[in-house]
Design a protein around this motif. Structure first.
Motif, PDB file in Angstrom:
ATOM      1  N   GLU A 144       0.846  -1.187   0.000  1.00 64.48           N
ATOM      2  CA  GLU A 144       0.000   0.000   0.000  1.00 64.48           C
ATOM      3  C   GLU A 144       0.885   1.243   0.000  1.00 64.48           C
ATOM      4  O   GLU A 144       1.768   1.380   0.842  1.00 64.48           O
ATOM      5  N   ALA A 146       0.665   5.629  -0.560  1.00 65.42           N
ATOM      6  CA  ALA A 146      -0.070   6.859  -0.842  1.00 65.42           C
ATOM      7  C   ALA A 146       0.459   7.457  -2.138  1.00 65.42           C
ATOM      8  O   ALA A 146       1.667   7.443  -2.389  1.00 65.42           O
ATOM      9  N   ARG A 152       3.711   4.288   3.263  1.00 63.69           N
ATOM     10  CA  ARG A 152       3.874   3.014   2.564  1.00 63.69           C
ATOM     11  C   ARG A 152       3.789   1.893   3.589  1.00 63.69           C
ATOM     12  O   ARG A 152       4.108   2.092   4.759  1.00 63.69           O
ATOM     13  N   SER A 176      -4.584   6.328  -2.484  1.00 65.08           N
ATOM     14  CA  SER A 176      -3.465   5.384  -2.425  1.00 65.08           C
ATOM     15  C   SER A 176      -3.635   4.296  -3.476  1.00 65.08           C
ATOM     16  O   SER A 176      -4.704   4.136  -4.076  1.00 65.08           O
TER      17      SER A 176
END
Length: 335
Positions: A144, A146, A152, A176
């Motif tokens: 993941e 942004a 992160r 994201s």
């Protein structure tokens, strides 16, 4: 299957998948620098799916693709700037963009690409190492990030639907991007028969790593299966050794209960997304009876596709292989 064979199987898995994270880590460790470019959204006619990656080194080398050649040149220039200046950036290319048109994206498509340097201002090397380790160990993980590069992280849960559908994408709030890194798909075939020869070739062509198990070395030979990992061992021992997970399709082709049934016992206790067994309706009925006597319930037994393959009136080994591969993909994609 010994340790060296397991490692070779893992390397083969990685050869079948996109190796952008692995290559990025190699270049970062070598000191040349690395930038990951990832397709995060597409509209219209786009040649690469969301999640496709291109990795660029500080020396201009690259591996992978984000557009099949349409915008790679422009992305490389942006990547070099990101590596020099730090920070994450989002690029968008389409036919209305003069720069994109100049590099050949005239097919009516639009793509957005996330560009991240590895290291300062981008993806930490330690996080990339963790991602690469998870991929090597066949552990599903979501990355993941942004879109502004502010946060992160790696997660192994919380995205069940995305893991199941193998679907990366921008989050609902648009802030994201979630990159799904599932283990590479595998096709494990028990029984090195004629059908298996065509099936293995088809599986490799559509992105599966094929493994063929047959204790009969005359059948399971490299001459007959040059493009598959071969295991000349009893099926249950081989399956327990390599492991059968949710990214594995298991196909049994021997017609011999001494070989098929032990493999089925392992498969039915696993998370394999597909289990198919060759044989007529009468053969399958006998199989169901034996499995019931072995303690499997109706729900477990119903996981088996038997007779194996879609009912397309297939005649001959090659057509049967087509029907099996089609059914595997149908099951995988949930259609």
């Amino acid at each position: 299957m010994n340790k060296d064979a397991r490692q070779q199987s893992r390397r083969t898995d990685m050869q079948q998948s996109e190796r952008a994270p692995e290559q990025a880590l190699e270049w970062a460790r070598a000191g040349t620098g690395a930038v990951l470019a990832t397709v995060i959204e597409t509209w219209g006619s786009a040649p690469r799916r969301v999640g496709s990656q291109l990795v660029i080194s500080g020396e201009g080398d690259m591996e992978g693709s984000v557009s099949g050649g349409c915008v790679e040149g422009a992305v490389v220039l942006e990547a070099q700037e990101a590596l020099a200046q730090g920070g994450t950036r989002v690029l968008e290319y389409g036919v209305s963009d003069g720069d994109a048109f100049a590099v050949g994206l005239a097919c009516g498509g639009t793509i957005r690409i996330l560009v991240e340097p590895v290291g300062a201002g981008g993806m930490p090397v330690a996080m990339l190492e963790e991602l690469v380790t998870a991929r090597a160990e066949r552990v599903a993980v979501a990355y993941e990030v942004a879109l502004d590069g502010s946060t992160r992280g790696l997660r192994r849960d919380g995205h069940d639907a995305r893991f199941r559908m193998d679907r990366s994408g921008v989050s609902e709030d648009g802030a994201s991007f979630i990159a799904i890194h599932n283990p590479p798909l595998r096709l494990v075939v028990v029984g090195a028969v004629h059908i298996a020869q065509t099936l293995v070739s088809m599986a490799r062509a559509v992105g599966f790593d094929p493994i063929v198990i047959d204790p009969r070395e005359a059948f399971g030979s490299t001459a007959r299966f040059p493009d598959a990992t071969l295991i000349n061992d009893w099926p249950d021992d081989a399956l327990n050794e390599i492991g059968v997970d949710a990214r594995t399709a298991l196909v049994l082709l021997t017609h011999d209960p001494k070989l098929d049934d032990p493999a089925l016992h392992v498969g039915l206790h696993s998370q394999a997304f597909y289990i198919g067994a060759l044989g007529s309706s009468r053969t399958h009925a006998s199989r169901v009876t034996r499995l019931g006597e072995a303690g499997f319930d109706a729900h477990q037994i119903a996981r088996i596709k038997g007779p194996v393959g879609l009912d397309i009136g297939a005649a001959g080994p090659a057509e049967i292989a087509v029907s099996i591969m089609a059914q595997i993909i149908q099951t995988l994609r949930g259609s």
